[in-house]
Scaffold this active site. Structure first.
Site, PDB file in Angstrom:
ATOM      1  N   GLN A 126      11.422  57.929  45.079  1.00 41.80           N
ATOM      2  CA  GLN A 126      11.563  57.101  46.239  1.00 41.80           C
ATOM      3  C   GLN A 126      10.094  56.535  46.492  1.00 41.80           C
ATOM      4  O   GLN A 126       9.192  57.158  46.779  1.00 41.80           O
ATOM      5  CB  GLN A 126      11.856  58.146  47.504  1.00 41.80           C
ATOM      6  CG  GLN A 126      11.744  57.357  48.758  1.00 41.80           C
ATOM      7  CD  GLN A 126      11.969  58.294  49.922  1.00 41.80           C
ATOM      8  OE1 GLN A 126      13.231  58.388  50.496  1.00 41.80           O
ATOM      9  NE2 GLN A 126      11.095  59.004  50.503  1.00 41.80           N
ATOM     10  N   GLY A 127      10.304  55.141  46.719  1.00 41.48           N
ATOM     11  CA  GLY A 127       9.166  54.147  46.938  1.00 41.48           C
ATOM     12  C   GLY A 127       9.030  53.734  48.226  1.00 41.48           C
ATOM     13  O   GLY A 127       9.430  52.662  48.393  1.00 41.48           O
ATOM     14  N   SER A 129       6.668  55.115  51.445  1.00 44.43           N
ATOM     15  CA  SER A 129       5.310  55.472  51.855  1.00 44.43           C
ATOM     16  C   SER A 129       4.235  54.343  51.080  1.00 44.43           C
ATOM     17  O   SER A 129       4.312  54.304  50.069  1.00 44.43           O
ATOM     18  CB  SER A 129       4.875  56.550  51.972  1.00 44.43           C
ATOM     19  OG  SER A 129       5.655  57.560  52.742  1.00 44.43           O
ATOM     20  N   SER A 161       6.784  61.225  45.346  1.00 43.40           N
ATOM     21  CA  SER A 161       7.263  62.616  44.628  1.00 43.40           C
ATOM     22  C   SER A 161       7.687  62.465  43.249  1.00 43.40           C
ATOM     23  O   SER A 161       8.879  61.764  43.120  1.00 43.40           O
ATOM     24  CB  SER A 161       8.043  63.598  45.490  1.00 43.40           C
ATOM     25  OG  SER A 161       7.408  63.755  46.657  1.00 43.40           O
ATOM     26  N   GLU A 244      24.791  62.973  56.862  1.00 45.28           N
ATOM     27  CA  GLU A 244      24.048  64.257  55.877  1.00 45.28           C
ATOM     28  C   GLU A 244      22.767  64.709  56.232  1.00 45.28           C
ATOM     29  O   GLU A 244      21.872  64.436  55.422  1.00 45.28           O
ATOM     30  CB  GLU A 244      24.367  63.386  54.446  1.00 45.28           C
ATOM     31  CG  GLU A 244      24.407  64.534  53.515  1.00 45.28           C
ATOM     32  CD  GLU A 244      25.163  65.812  53.649  1.00 45.28           C
ATOM     33  OE1 GLU A 244      24.739  67.102  53.567  1.00 45.28           O
ATOM     34  OE2 GLU A 244      26.461  65.473  54.077  1.00 45.28           O
ATOM     35  N   SER A 385       7.680  62.921  59.832  1.00 43.19           N
ATOM     36  CA  SER A 385       6.972  63.851  60.320  1.00 43.19           C
ATOM     37  C   SER A 385       7.851  64.590  61.454  1.00 43.19           C
ATOM     38  O   SER A 385       8.721  63.846  62.002  1.00 43.19           O
ATOM     39  CB  SER A 385       5.734  63.766  60.571  1.00 43.19           C
ATOM     40  OG  SER A 385       5.688  62.883  61.738  1.00 43.19           O
ATOM     41  N   ASN A 386       7.625  65.736  61.760  1.00 43.41           N
ATOM     42  CA  ASN A 386       8.316  66.377  62.980  1.00 43.41           C
ATOM     43  C   ASN A 386       7.926  65.775  63.947  1.00 43.41           C
ATOM     44  O   ASN A 386       8.815  65.638  65.153  1.00 43.41           O
ATOM     45  CB  ASN A 386       8.055  67.968  63.062  1.00 43.41           C
ATOM     46  CG  ASN A 386       8.872  68.743  61.819  1.00 43.41           C
ATOM     47  OD1 ASN A 386       9.379  67.980  61.171  1.00 43.41           O
ATOM     48  ND2 ASN A 386       8.912  69.990  61.959  1.00 43.41           N
ATOM     49  N   GLU A 387       6.806  64.962  64.163  1.00 43.37           N
ATOM     50  CA  GLU A 387       6.311  64.469  65.466  1.00 43.37           C
ATOM     51  C   GLU A 387       7.398  63.090  65.556  1.00 43.37           C
ATOM     52  O   GLU A 387       7.594  62.469  66.430  1.00 43.37           O
ATOM     53  CB  GLU A 387       4.959  63.914  65.307  1.00 43.37           C
ATOM     54  CG  GLU A 387       4.085  65.413  65.630  1.00 43.37           C
ATOM     55  CD  GLU A 387       3.884  66.267  64.455  1.00 43.37           C
ATOM     56  OE1 GLU A 387       4.278  65.795  63.300  1.00 43.37           O
ATOM     57  OE2 GLU A 387       3.981  67.278  64.677  1.00 43.37           O
TER      58      GLU A 387
END
Lengths: 400, 380
Positions: A126-127, A129, A161, A244, A385-387
């Site tokens: 996945q490109g 960030s 990743s 999903e 992120s969770n934030e």
């Protein structure tokens, strides 16, 4: 209302469980049970076994190899896979690029890519960030300039990743620098062998290699690899968010870690008894188990309610899944750290990957515990992120 | 696997939610609290008319044969309205004990009168020294001329001051904390030898201290075989935990909505305070707590019918821990996010906080249930 599985669902669970018992290669199962990391080959091997059975992409439409299972069946399938324990099919393929191609790809793209995505003939990364575009993803700057039948891509991606394993990248690029940030982005499929594309590893805090930087220097991408319309890429990237999300909680994986922590704690002497018998340990574990049970029911509520909601409408309960799911994944790795104690401190990478030829220092299971703990900190950072999740929930669900 | 309510259950939910929203706004509640028994007799009669008071009883006892889900639906709505009526004391616990352990004659006499709204019950079980041990019963029952004679002290008897009849636990034998030797007795609340001291609780409900001094009851006042009541008491505690769990979830949902509304209207620094990220994130964390509690309330409700007593009690303890923690977080943060308004007795939000707090010590606090679950080996 009945929270128990129906006889049909139980029969399905037994069928899935039996298949995993018989079809998962012993060497992969052994690694997974020890908490070791599956290699690229392990992941490919297992996904192809699943695909041969027709189970690599059960949640896809039937015409592209899906199984037309109920949401509950899909849930049972994932849960059993994590409990087996077996490697997950590659999420970039089966949960990300596959569904986007099915929804927005051309007929030719679907025919070419989908079978290879399902069989892991193509490994996608996945490109998204970039150094300057993390949580504020829409500010990404990697550019794609149209030149005849090609796009010319320049720029840099980061935190990619497993780019070093990948054959392809689904990539967000800026095609209209003049438009508002969200409006000038396109979704391109890029061959990782393209000239001008280079990969540089970023070692992570577990001492391993998951992440990479990917550089594009006049990389030529055929225009036919554009997915959907030019400048609509942001919509396609967001498409996955509303759907999903149930796999994201990884309840089965956390359960598996907790069960393991309890078993191991029963082997560790403390005072006259074992660690598992100390009140402090038992209450800590019980507290995690309670939240995990609550999350499991929340997940089942989302799964079961999915049929009552119009497509694209998010169940408020689903907002809990990423937040609580990642917190509990982290709590489970943390409790394993406490069980292992000082044994976790020997850094022995080959025993993490199961490639060692020597005896481990300390118990074999302890070699994976610290890397697992360190790496799982990523779970509350990636995928928004969770934030950021809280920002999104506050805006979309609470109207703040 | 099916989380949907049936058509009848949805209708029940609509009617009880409508009743609460029409008749239980904050101003109404203040008036009800000032009535003599500490709640609205008129509403109690309306609950009877709607069939709520006989909901869990079989049709032959004047009820409608509802199950745990029906009780959950009613309790959630009551939680939203911060209802003051003795539904838990009379219907869930009192009626529940009669239905579980009573003889056919007792069921036939009592349950229809509960259903019609003519009889209020209270469960006089807790004692000052017992803390949360259900089998810690010092109150005694000894054989008298033609029945039993009860002596002892009961505490925290929810709605004990307005009850017409009490169900009293008392020991006929065994050590003070033994599970063996406990009996349950149906006692007229006005019987000779009963001293009742009613008091308001922190959350605006009513409770009572009850002293029994040589209280005589005849033999057919016993519920079930005296001496074997521990299991019945455990079961009714589980029913009460599931019911208050549902009530807490209703109250949490309402407290969260009130708080989010406040964030959208209150302005400071020229903007609504809901535009501040710190407060947004807190509101989201409250939502996470709410949804986790809702899930566990559903689970506890479904587990009431689980035949395996160990699984049942473990799961209900687990649910109780989650619900109590969620209630505490939501209650405290609701007050915090309301600022000064959250501290005033004149505004509703603080009353939710007080209700969560009061529920926290019913039939075992959070630590008690966490320890019980941990001792039993946990859930996995």
């Amino acid at each position: 209302m009945d929270l128990r599985f129906t006889p049909q669902e139980l029969a399905f669970r037994d069928e899935v469980r039996a298949f995993f018992r018989d079809a998962l290669p012993a060497s992969i199962r052994h690694k997974m049970a020890l908490g070791q990391r599956p290699s690229k080959d392990d992941i490919v091997t297992w996904q192809r076994i699943l695909n041969a059975k027709g189970w690599a992409v059960p949640h896809w439409p039937v015409e592209w190899g899906g199984q037309d299972w109920s949401p509950v069946q899909n849930y049972i399938f994932k849960e059993e896979m994590q409990l087996a324990p077996a490697p997950d099919p590659l999420a970039f393929n089966v949960s990300m690029v596959g569904p986007v191609l099915i929804a927005f790809g051309t007929e030719a793209q679907k025919r070419h890519f989908l079978p290879k995505v399902a069989n892991l003939d193509y490994w996608f990364c996945q490109g998204f960030s970039e150094p300057g575009a993390g949580s504020d993803l829409a500010s990404l700057r990697t550019s794609a300039r149209r030149e005849g039948d090609h796009y010319i891509v320049n720029g840099q991606k980061i935190w990619t990743s497993r780019a070093h394993h990948a054959d392809w990248m689904f990539c967000l690029v800026r095609t209209d620098p003049a438009a508002k940030p969200q409006s000038g982005i396109s979704y391109l499929l890029i061959d990782m062998q393209s000239p001008g594309l280079t990969i540089r590893p970023i070692p992570t805090i577990d001492g391993e290699h998951h992440f990479n930087e990917v550089f594009f220097d006049d990389v030529r991408v055929p225009a036919e690899n554009l997915v959907g319309e030019e400048n609509k890429g942001w919509t396609y990237a967001k498409y996955l968010l509303g759907n999903e999300r149930t796999g994201i909680a990884r309840v089965g994986a956390s359960k598996q870690r907790i069960i393991k922590a309890k078993q191991l704690a029963a082997t560790i002497a403390v005072g006259e008894g074992t660690l598992a018998e100390t009140e402090r340990f038992r209450e800590k574990v019980a507290a995690i188990e309670i939240e995990l049970k609550a999350l499991e029911i929340t997940q089942l509520r989302v799964v079961s309610n999915a049929r009552n909601l119009p497509r694209g409408v998010q169940d408020p309960a689903s907002s809990v899944l990423k937040l609580k799911g990642t917190e509990l994944q982290q709590a489970a790795t943390e409790i394993l750290m406490e069980v292992a104690g000082a044994h976790a401190m020997a850094f022995q990478s080959e025993h993490l990957w199961g490639t060692a030829t020597d005896e481990p220092i300390g118990p074999e299971w302890a070699a994976t515990v610290a890397p697992d703990y360190f790496y799982t900190r990523a779970s509350s950072i990636y995928g928004g992120s969770n934030e950021i999740q809280r920002n999104v929930i506050a805006k979309r669900l609470l109207g703040l | 696997m099916d989380f949907d309510l049936s058509e009848e259950q949805r209708m029940l939910q609509e009617s009880v939610e409508r009743l609460i929203s029409e008749r239980y706004d904050f101003e109404h509640r203040k008036t009800y609290m000032k009535e003599a028994p500490g709640f609205s007799k008129t509403l109690w009669a309306q609950y009877a008319e709607l069939g709520l008071l006989g909901l869990p009883f079989a049709e032959k006892y004047g009820g409608s044969g509802g199950g745990a889900v029906e009780t959950m639906i009613v309790m959630q709505a009551f939680g939203r309205g911060l209802a003051l009526e003795p539904y838990l004391a009379t219907v869930v616990m009192g009626g529940g004990l009669i239905a579980l352990a009573g003889s056919e004659a007792q069921r036939t006499t009592i349950l229809p009168r509960i259903a019609s709204g003519d009889l209020l019950l209270a469960f006089a079980h807790s004692e000052p020294q017992a803390r949360y041990e259900l089998s810690d019963v010092a109150c005694t029952a000894r054989r008298g001329a033609d029945g039993w004679i009860l002596d002892g002290q009961k505490s925290f008897v929810l709605h004990g001051d307005c009850a017409d009849q009490l169900i009293v636990s008392a020991r006929i034998g065994g050590e003070q904390r033994s599970a063996q030797g406990i009996g349950l007795f149906l006692v007229d609340a006005h019987a000779e030898g009963i001293g009742r001291r009613g008091y308001p609780t922190q959350d605006g409900l009513r409770s009572a201290e009850i002293r029994l001094s040589g209280v005589k009851v005849n033999s057919n006042a016993a519920l079930g075989e005296p001496g074997n009541a521990a299991d019945t008491i455990q079961r009714i505690a589980e029913h009460a935990l599931a019911a208050t769990g549902a009530e807490a979830v209703g109250a949490m949902a309402a407290a969260h909505e009130l708080t989010v509304d406040y964030l959208k209207t209150r302005k400071q620094f020229g903007v609504t305070i809901g535009s501040f990220q710190a407060l947004q994130h807190r509101a989201v964390d409250m939502l996470v707590h709410l949804e986790q509690a809702r899930s566990m309330s559903l689970l506890a409700t479904m587990m009431l019918d689980e035949p395996d007593p160990v699984e049942r009690s473990k799961t209900i303890s687990a649910a109780t821990v989650q619900i109590r923690r969620s209630g505490k977080f939501i209650g405290q943060q609701a007050v915090q996010l309301h600022g000064g308004i959250g501290m005033t007795l004149e505004y509703k939000i603080g009353h939710y906080f007080k209700r969560f707090t009061a529920m926290e010590s019913m039939f075992g606090d959070t630590d008690h249930h966490l320890a019980a679950l941990a001792r039993a080996g946990g859930l996995l």
